[in-house]
Design a protein around this motif. Structure first.
Motif, PDB file in Angstrom:
ATOM      1  N   SER A 187       0.822  -1.217   0.000  1.00 31.82           N
ATOM      2  CA  SER A 187       0.000   0.000   0.000  1.00 31.82           C
ATOM      3  C   SER A 187       0.854   1.265   0.000  1.00 31.82           C
ATOM      4  CB  SER A 187      -0.943   0.015   1.199  1.00 31.82           C
ATOM      5  OG  SER A 187      -0.207   0.102   2.397  1.00 31.82           O
ATOM      6  N   ASP A 188       2.005   1.231   0.664  1.00 25.08           N
ATOM      7  CA  ASP A 188       2.847   2.434   0.747  1.00 25.08           C
ATOM      8  C   ASP A 188       3.760   2.609  -0.461  1.00 25.08           C
ATOM      9  OD1 ASP A 188       1.760   3.042   3.181  1.00 25.08           O
ATOM     10  OD2 ASP A 188       3.425   2.198   4.344  1.00 25.08           O
ATOM     11  N   SER A 189       4.356   1.519  -0.936  1.00 27.20           N
ATOM     12  CA  SER A 189       5.405   1.647  -1.948  1.00 27.20           C
ATOM     13  C   SER A 189       5.087   0.992  -3.276  1.00 27.20           C
ATOM     14  CB  SER A 189       6.709   1.057  -1.412  1.00 27.20           C
ATOM     15  OG  SER A 189       7.073   1.707  -0.228  1.00 27.20           O
ATOM     16  N   GLY A 190       4.160   0.068  -3.304  1.00 26.87           N
ATOM     17  CA  GLY A 190       3.797  -0.560  -4.563  1.00 26.87           C
ATOM     18  C   GLY A 190       4.328  -1.981  -4.699  1.00 26.87           C
ATOM     19  N   PHE A 191       3.922  -2.606  -5.795  1.00 25.75           N
ATOM     20  CA  PHE A 191       4.240  -4.006  -6.044  1.00 25.75           C
ATOM     21  C   PHE A 191       5.737  -4.231  -6.267  1.00 25.75           C
ATOM     22  CE2 PHE A 191       4.427  -7.734  -8.905  1.00 25.75           C
ATOM     23  CZ  PHE A 191       3.890  -8.663  -8.028  1.00 25.75           C
ATOM     24  N   ASP A 192       6.417  -3.279  -6.890  1.00 23.53           N
ATOM     25  CA  ASP A 192       7.851  -3.418  -7.145  1.00 23.53           C
ATOM     26  C   ASP A 192       8.634  -3.551  -5.835  1.00 23.53           C
ATOM     27  OD1 ASP A 192       7.379  -3.234  -9.810  1.00 23.53           O
ATOM     28  OD2 ASP A 192       7.983  -1.135  -9.989  1.00 23.53           O
ATOM     29  N   ALA A 193       8.254  -2.783  -4.827  1.00 23.07           N
ATOM     30  CA  ALA A 193       8.940  -2.846  -3.536  1.00 23.07           C
ATOM     31  C   ALA A 193       8.732  -4.206  -2.874  1.00 23.07           C
ATOM     32  CB  ALA A 193       8.452  -1.735  -2.620  1.00 23.07           C
ATOM     33  N   VAL A 194       7.531  -4.772  -2.995  1.00 23.30           N
ATOM     34  CA  VAL A 194       7.251  -6.086  -2.409  1.00 23.30           C
ATOM     35  C   VAL A 194       8.108  -7.156  -3.092  1.00 23.30           C
ATOM     36  CG1 VAL A 194       5.483  -7.856  -2.048  1.00 23.30           C
ATOM     37  CG2 VAL A 194       4.929  -5.449  -1.704  1.00 23.30           C
ATOM     38  N   VAL A 195       8.175  -7.117  -4.409  1.00 23.29           N
ATOM     39  CA  VAL A 195       8.981  -8.097  -5.148  1.00 23.29           C
ATOM     40  C   VAL A 195      10.454  -7.940  -4.793  1.00 23.29           C
ATOM     41  CG1 VAL A 195       9.729  -8.790  -7.456  1.00 23.29           C
ATOM     42  CG2 VAL A 195       7.324  -8.317  -7.017  1.00 23.29           C
ATOM     43  N   PHE A 196      10.934  -6.707  -4.729  1.00 21.11           N
ATOM     44  CA  PHE A 196      12.326  -6.471  -4.376  1.00 21.11           C
ATOM     45  C   PHE A 196      12.645  -7.013  -2.987  1.00 21.11           C
ATOM     46  CE2 PHE A 196      15.594  -3.835  -2.379  1.00 21.11           C
ATOM     47  CZ  PHE A 196      16.647  -4.079  -3.244  1.00 21.11           C
ATOM     48  N   MET A 197      11.761  -6.776  -2.017  1.00 25.19           N
ATOM     49  CA  MET A 197      12.006  -7.263  -0.650  1.00 25.19           C
ATOM     50  C   MET A 197      11.971  -8.789  -0.598  1.00 25.19           C
ATOM     51  SD  MET A 197      12.933  -4.954   1.315  1.00 25.19           S
ATOM     52  CE  MET A 197      12.864  -5.785   2.875  1.00 25.19           C
ATOM     53  N   ARG A 198      11.079  -9.419  -1.356  1.00 27.73           N
ATOM     54  CA  ARG A 198      11.065 -10.889  -1.395  1.00 27.73           C
ATOM     55  C   ARG A 198      12.368 -11.443  -1.963  1.00 27.73           C
ATOM     56  NH1 ARG A 198       5.329 -13.454  -3.152  1.00 27.73           N
ATOM     57  NH2 ARG A 198       4.194 -12.902  -1.264  1.00 27.73           N
ATOM     58  N   ILE A 199      12.854 -10.843  -3.039  1.00 28.20           N
ATOM     59  CA  ILE A 199      14.127 -11.283  -3.632  1.00 28.20           C
ATOM     60  C   ILE A 199      15.265 -11.058  -2.644  1.00 28.20           C
ATOM     61  CG2 ILE A 199      15.818 -10.757  -5.435  1.00 28.20           C
ATOM     62  CD1 ILE A 199      13.422 -10.171  -7.285  1.00 28.20           C
ATOM     63  N   PHE A 200      15.278  -9.918  -1.981  1.00 31.55           N
ATOM     64  CA  PHE A 200      16.331  -9.593  -1.023  1.00 31.55           C
ATOM     65  C   PHE A 200      16.329 -10.569   0.154  1.00 31.55           C
ATOM     66  CE2 PHE A 200      18.132  -7.055   2.449  1.00 31.55           C
ATOM     67  CZ  PHE A 200      19.346  -6.703   1.866  1.00 31.55           C
ATOM     68  N   ILE A 201      15.176 -10.856   0.718  1.00 33.24           N
ATOM     69  CA  ILE A 201      15.081 -11.779   1.855  1.00 33.24           C
ATOM     70  C   ILE A 201      15.450 -13.193   1.429  1.00 33.24           C
ATOM     71  CG2 ILE A 201      13.446 -12.846   3.468  1.00 33.24           C
ATOM     72  CD1 ILE A 201      12.103 -10.068   3.641  1.00 33.24           C
ATOM     73  N   PHE A 202      15.003 -13.628   0.255  1.00 31.80           N
ATOM     74  CA  PHE A 202      15.382 -14.943  -0.248  1.00 31.80           C
ATOM     75  C   PHE A 202      16.906 -15.040  -0.413  1.00 31.80           C
ATOM     76  CE2 PHE A 202      16.373 -17.667  -3.907  1.00 31.80           C
ATOM     77  CZ  PHE A 202      15.942 -18.882  -3.405  1.00 31.80           C
ATOM     78  N   SER A 203      17.513 -14.000  -0.968  1.00 28.22           N
ATOM     79  CA  SER A 203      18.969 -13.996  -1.156  1.00 28.22           C
ATOM     80  C   SER A 203      19.689 -14.058   0.182  1.00 28.22           C
ATOM     81  CB  SER A 203      19.399 -12.747  -1.915  1.00 28.22           C
ATOM     82  OG  SER A 203      18.811 -12.722  -3.171  1.00 28.22           O
ATOM     83  N   LEU A 204      19.213 -13.317   1.179  1.00 26.32           N
ATOM     84  CA  LEU A 204      19.826 -13.381   2.508  1.00 26.32           C
ATOM     85  C   LEU A 204      19.757 -14.794   3.086  1.00 26.32           C
ATOM     86  CD1 LEU A 204      18.714 -10.100   4.310  1.00 26.32           C
ATOM     87  CD2 LEU A 204      21.011 -10.782   3.665  1.00 26.32           C
ATOM     88  N   ARG A 205      18.630 -15.452   2.921  1.00 28.07           N
ATOM     89  CA  ARG A 205      18.492 -16.820   3.447  1.00 28.07           C
ATOM     90  C   ARG A 205      19.433 -17.792   2.735  1.00 28.07           C
ATOM     91  NH1 ARG A 205      11.935 -16.731   3.779  1.00 28.07           N
ATOM     92  NH2 ARG A 205      11.812 -15.522   5.697  1.00 28.07           N
ATOM     93  N   VAL A 206      19.516 -17.694   1.411  1.00 26.19           N
ATOM     94  CA  VAL A 206      20.394 -18.592   0.648  1.00 26.19           C
ATOM     95  C   VAL A 206      21.849 -18.356   1.017  1.00 26.19           C
ATOM     96  CG1 VAL A 206      21.266 -19.082  -1.672  1.00 26.19           C
ATOM     97  CG2 VAL A 206      18.810 -18.945  -1.280  1.00 26.19           C
ATOM     98  N   PHE A 207      22.283 -17.097   1.069  1.00 30.28           N
ATOM     99  CA  PHE A 207      23.680 -16.802   1.376  1.00 30.28           C
ATOM    100  C   PHE A 207      24.023 -17.123   2.827  1.00 30.28           C
ATOM    101  CE2 PHE A 207      23.422 -13.978  -2.428  1.00 30.28           C
ATOM    102  CZ  PHE A 207      24.296 -14.722  -3.195  1.00 30.28           C
ATOM    103  N   THR A 208      23.062 -17.000   3.745  1.00 34.77           N
ATOM    104  CA  THR A 208      23.307 -17.404   5.133  1.00 34.77           C
ATOM    105  C   THR A 208      23.529 -18.902   5.209  1.00 34.77           C
ATOM    106  OG1 THR A 208      21.983 -15.574   5.961  1.00 34.77           O
ATOM    107  CG2 THR A 208      22.346 -17.412   7.463  1.00 34.77           C
ATOM    108  N   PHE A 209      22.677 -19.668   4.564  1.00 36.92           N
ATOM    109  CA  PHE A 209      22.833 -21.128   4.547  1.00 36.92           C
ATOM    110  C   PHE A 209      24.159 -21.531   3.903  1.00 36.92           C
ATOM    111  CE2 PHE A 209      22.208 -25.202   2.325  1.00 36.92           C
ATOM    112  CZ  PHE A 209      21.987 -26.020   3.431  1.00 36.92           C
ATOM    113  N   ALA A 210      24.474 -20.945   2.758  1.00 39.75           N
ATOM    114  CA  ALA A 210      25.721 -21.263   2.059  1.00 39.75           C
ATOM    115  C   ALA A 210      26.936 -20.846   2.882  1.00 39.75           C
ATOM    116  CB  ALA A 210      25.754 -20.588   0.691  1.00 39.75           C
ATOM    117  N   GLY A 211      26.841 -19.726   3.573  1.00 42.42           N
ATOM    118  CA  GLY A 211      27.946 -19.271   4.411  1.00 42.42           C
ATOM    119  C   GLY A 211      28.207 -20.199   5.581  1.00 42.42           C
ATOM    120  N   ILE A 212      27.141 -20.685   6.206  1.00 42.36           N
ATOM    121  CA  ILE A 212      27.303 -21.616   7.328  1.00 42.36           C
ATOM    122  C   ILE A 212      27.943 -22.911   6.853  1.00 42.36           C
ATOM    123  CG2 ILE A 212      26.017 -23.045   8.973  1.00 42.36           C
ATOM    124  CD1 ILE A 212      24.073 -20.649   9.237  1.00 42.36           C
ATOM    125  N   ILE A 213      27.459 -23.441   5.748  1.00 45.13           N
ATOM    126  CA  ILE A 213      28.051 -24.671   5.197  1.00 45.13           C
ATOM    127  C   ILE A 213      29.504 -24.422   4.806  1.00 45.13           C
ATOM    128  CG2 ILE A 213      27.947 -26.328   3.289  1.00 45.13           C
ATOM    129  CD1 ILE A 213      25.761 -26.713   5.373  1.00 45.13           C
TER     130      ILE A 213
END
Length: 153
Positions: free
Chosen positions: A78-104
């Motif tokens: 509602s505040d920023s639009g659909f592009d911001a939601v997609v960007f945040m989903r990609i960013f959070i997914f990337s953080l999770r993948v890189f955290t897992f890969a970093g631990i391994i």
């Protein structure tokens, strides 16, 4: 590359990151910068602008970091639009993948690569800052090594 040089680089980058976060925290509170950092709020509250001097405007505050991570997807939409939601989903997914890969990578791959003796047979931990990063690479693992079958089976 020498490990101590890597740690020096990490320290410099963390210092610069802290400096930029501090500058952003101070600059976003200045009245002249409101149209840049909050254009929607500036447009909605144009008549409510105060130009009084306040010491609080010159002190950095990390509160904006917490507020930046708190909004739900509905609020962000509602505040920023659909592009911001997609960007945040990609960013959070990337953080999770890189955290897992970093631990391994840190808990499994670095010890396997460091304990290989293809490059050198010196395992003295006191010389670690002076070793090159090659001792942590796959080129240090012996040909035909049984490490992978020992750890994963």
């Amino acid at each position: 590359m020498i490990v101590s040089a890597l740690f020096t680089s990490v320290g410099i980058n963390l210092g610069l990151c802290f400096l930029f976060f501090t500058l952003y925290s101070i600059l976003r509170k200045q009245p002249k910068n409101v149209p840049v950092y909050a254009p929607r709020l500036f447009h909605e509250r144009q008549s409510q602008q105060r130009d009084d001097f306040s010491l609080e405007r010159l002190l950095p505050s990390p509160g904006w970091l917490k507020r930046a991570w708190q909004p739900s997807e509905d609020e962000l939409l509602s505040d920023s639009g659909f592009d911001a939601v997609v960007f945040m989903r990609i960013f959070i997914f990337s953080l999770r993948v890189f955290t897992f890969a970093g631990i391994i990578g840190i808990l499994v791959l670095l010890p396997i690569n460091y304990l290989g003796n293809q490059l050198t047979a010196d395992y003295d931990i006191s010389h670690l800052p002076y070793k090159t990063l090659d001792s942590f690479s796959i080129s240090n693992v012996n040909n035909g090594s049984n490490w992978s079958t020992t750890i994963f089976h």
